[in-house]
Design an enzyme around this catalytic site. Structure first.
Site, PDB file in Angstrom:
ATOM      1  N   HIS A   1       0.837  -1.202   0.000  1.00  0.00           N
ATOM      2  CA  HIS A   1       0.000   0.000   0.000  1.00  0.00           C
ATOM      3  C   HIS A   1       0.871   1.252   0.000  1.00  0.00           C
ATOM      4  O   HIS A   1       0.625   2.191  -0.774  1.00  0.00           O
ATOM      5  CB  HIS A   1      -0.904  -0.037   1.236  1.00  0.00           C
ATOM      6  N   GLU A   2       1.901   1.289   0.840  1.00  0.00           N
ATOM      7  CA  GLU A   2       2.763   2.468   0.922  1.00  0.00           C
ATOM      8  C   GLU A   2       3.609   2.630  -0.345  1.00  0.00           C
ATOM      9  O   GLU A   2       3.812   3.750  -0.825  1.00  0.00           O
ATOM     10  CB  GLU A   2       3.664   2.380   2.157  1.00  0.00           C
ATOM     11  N   HIS A  22       1.493   4.249  -2.927  1.00  0.00           N
ATOM     12  CA  HIS A  22       1.412   5.699  -2.746  1.00  0.00           C
ATOM     13  C   HIS A  22       2.570   6.389  -3.473  1.00  0.00           C
ATOM     14  O   HIS A  22       2.386   7.386  -4.175  1.00  0.00           O
ATOM     15  CB  HIS A  22       1.490   6.051  -1.258  1.00  0.00           C
ATOM     16  N   GLU A  40      -6.374   6.894  -1.103  1.00  0.00           N
ATOM     17  CA  GLU A  40      -6.324   5.696  -0.262  1.00  0.00           C
ATOM     18  C   GLU A  40      -6.932   4.497  -0.982  1.00  0.00           C
ATOM     19  O   GLU A  40      -6.415   3.380  -0.902  1.00  0.00           O
ATOM     20  CB  GLU A  40      -7.039   5.949   1.066  1.00  0.00           C
TER      21      GLU A  40
END
Length: 298
Positions: A149-150, A153, A226
C-alpha cells in the site's frame, strides 16, 4: 516540545524563503497587487498568491522526509540488525523493483498502534516507515500488504499530487481573502487605500473560512488516493492479503498516534469526531468493500 519547535522552525524557514521570492517579484518583475488607479491588480495578486500558495506547499514537500523522521522518531535501517529488519528491507526492495522505481529508505518508529506511512519529494527518493506496533501485531502476509500500500502511494506520485492540490487551494485562499479584505476595508471601514485595519481583520477571517472550505477538497483527494493505494497494495501483495490487513486494522481500530501533520500519510488514519468531509481516510469498511468490488469510492 520538540514537535512544536520543529513546526515553528519549519514555518519560519518557509516564510523566509517566500519573503525572498516576493521581494524578487516586486523588485525584478515589478509585480504588485495594486494597479495604477489604486485598484486591485488581479494578475499581480494571482502571481503573489501563487508564490505563497505553491511555495509553502513545495517547501514542506521538500522537507517532508526530514520532518517525518523528526516528528515520529523514525530510525532508518542502514544495516539490518535482525531477521525482521532484513525481511522489511527485502520486501520494500522487491516491491520497488516491481514498480520500476528507486528503493525508498526503510525506517521503523516506536508506537503501539498498527500504522505505516510513506513520504518524500520524489518517486526515486522516498521513505517508507512502519510502527513497532505493526511489526508486533500483524502477520507477515498482512504487513506485506501494508508495505505494498505504501509503495503504491509512492509509485502513484501521491505526495506530489497532494502537494499540487494543496498549492492550488492555498493560492485561491490567499487570492480571494485579499480581495475580500480590500472590499470590506473600503466598503465598511471607508478606507481609501483598502489596506487599513479593516483589511487585515477581514483578510485573516476570510483566510480561516476559505481555508476550511479548501481543506474539504484536499481531504476528498486524500480519500481517493487511499482507495488507489489499496488497489496498488492488492496488486503487489495479493487482494486477500490487502483485505486481511484492513480487517486487522478494523479489529484494532483506535486513535492514530501519528502527529496531525503526518496523519494523512499513514495507512490507518484513525477515527475522527469530525464530519466525513474532513476525514483524510475513508472508513475501513468502505475500503474493504471497495477491494471486494461492492461500493462506490468517495
Amino acid at each position: 516540545m520538540k514537535r512544536v519547535g520543529l513546526l515553528v522552525l519549519t514555518n519560519l524557514a518557509v516564510m523566509a524563503v517566500l519573503g525572498v521570492a516576493l521581494m524578487i517579484l516586486y523588485a525584478v518583475f515589478g509585480v504588485s497587487t495594486v494597479d495604477g488607479a489604486g485598484g486591485i491588480d488581479y494578475v499581480g495578486l494571482l502571481l503573489v498568491a501563487g508564490v505563497v500558495g505553491f511555495g509553502g506547499a513545495f517547501i514542506n514537500l521538500a522537507m517532508s522526509k526530514m520532518i517525518a523522521k523528526r516528528m515520529t522518531g523514525a530510525k532508518v535501517i542502514e544495516q539490518p540488525r535482525n531477521e525482521t529488519e532484513q525481511w522489511l528491507v527485502d520486501t520494500v526492495r522487491r516491491f520497488a523493483r516491481q514498480e520500476n522505481m528507486g528503493v525508498p529508505e526503510v525506517a521503523i518508529y516506536d508506537a503501539p498502534e498498527i500504522n505505516a506511512f510513506a513520504t518524500g519529494a520524489r518517486r526515486n527518493s522516498s521513505l517508507v516507515a512502519v510502527s513497532t506496533g505493526l511489526l508486533r501485531s500483524m502477520s507477515r502476509e498482512e504487513a506485506e500488504a501494508v508495505i505494498g500500500h505504501e509503495i503504491a502511494h509512492i509509485s502513484n506520485g501521491d505526495m506530489v499530487t497532494l502537494t499540487l492540490v494543496q498549492g492550488v487551494m492555498n493560492t485561491f485562499v490567499v487570492f480571494l481573502a485579499h480581495i475580500i479584505g480590500r472590499f470590506v476595508d473600503k466598503a465598511v471601514f471607508k478606507s481609501e487605500s483598502g489596506h487599513g485595519p479593516g483589511f487585515f481583520i477581514a483578510y485573516f477571517a476570510a483566510q480561516m473560512v476559505l481555508g476550511i472550505a479548501a481543506s474539504v477538497v484536499v481531504m476528498w483527494f486524500s480519500r481517493q488516493r487511499e482507495f488507489r493505494a489499496d488497489a496498488g497494495g492488492a496488486k503487489l501483495a495479493g487482494r486477500e492479503k490487502m483485505i486481511a490487513a484492513l480487517e486487522r486494522l478494523r479489529r484494532n481500530a483506535g486513535e492514530s498516534n501519528l502527529p496531525d501533520e503526518m496523519r494523512a500519510f499513514g495507512i490507518n488514519g484513525g477515527k475522527s469526531g469530525l464530519a466525513r468531509l474532513f476525514m483524510s481516510h475513508p472508513p475501513l469498511e468502505e475500503r474493504i468493500a471497495a477491494l471486494r468490488g461492492s461500493v462506490r469510492q468517495g
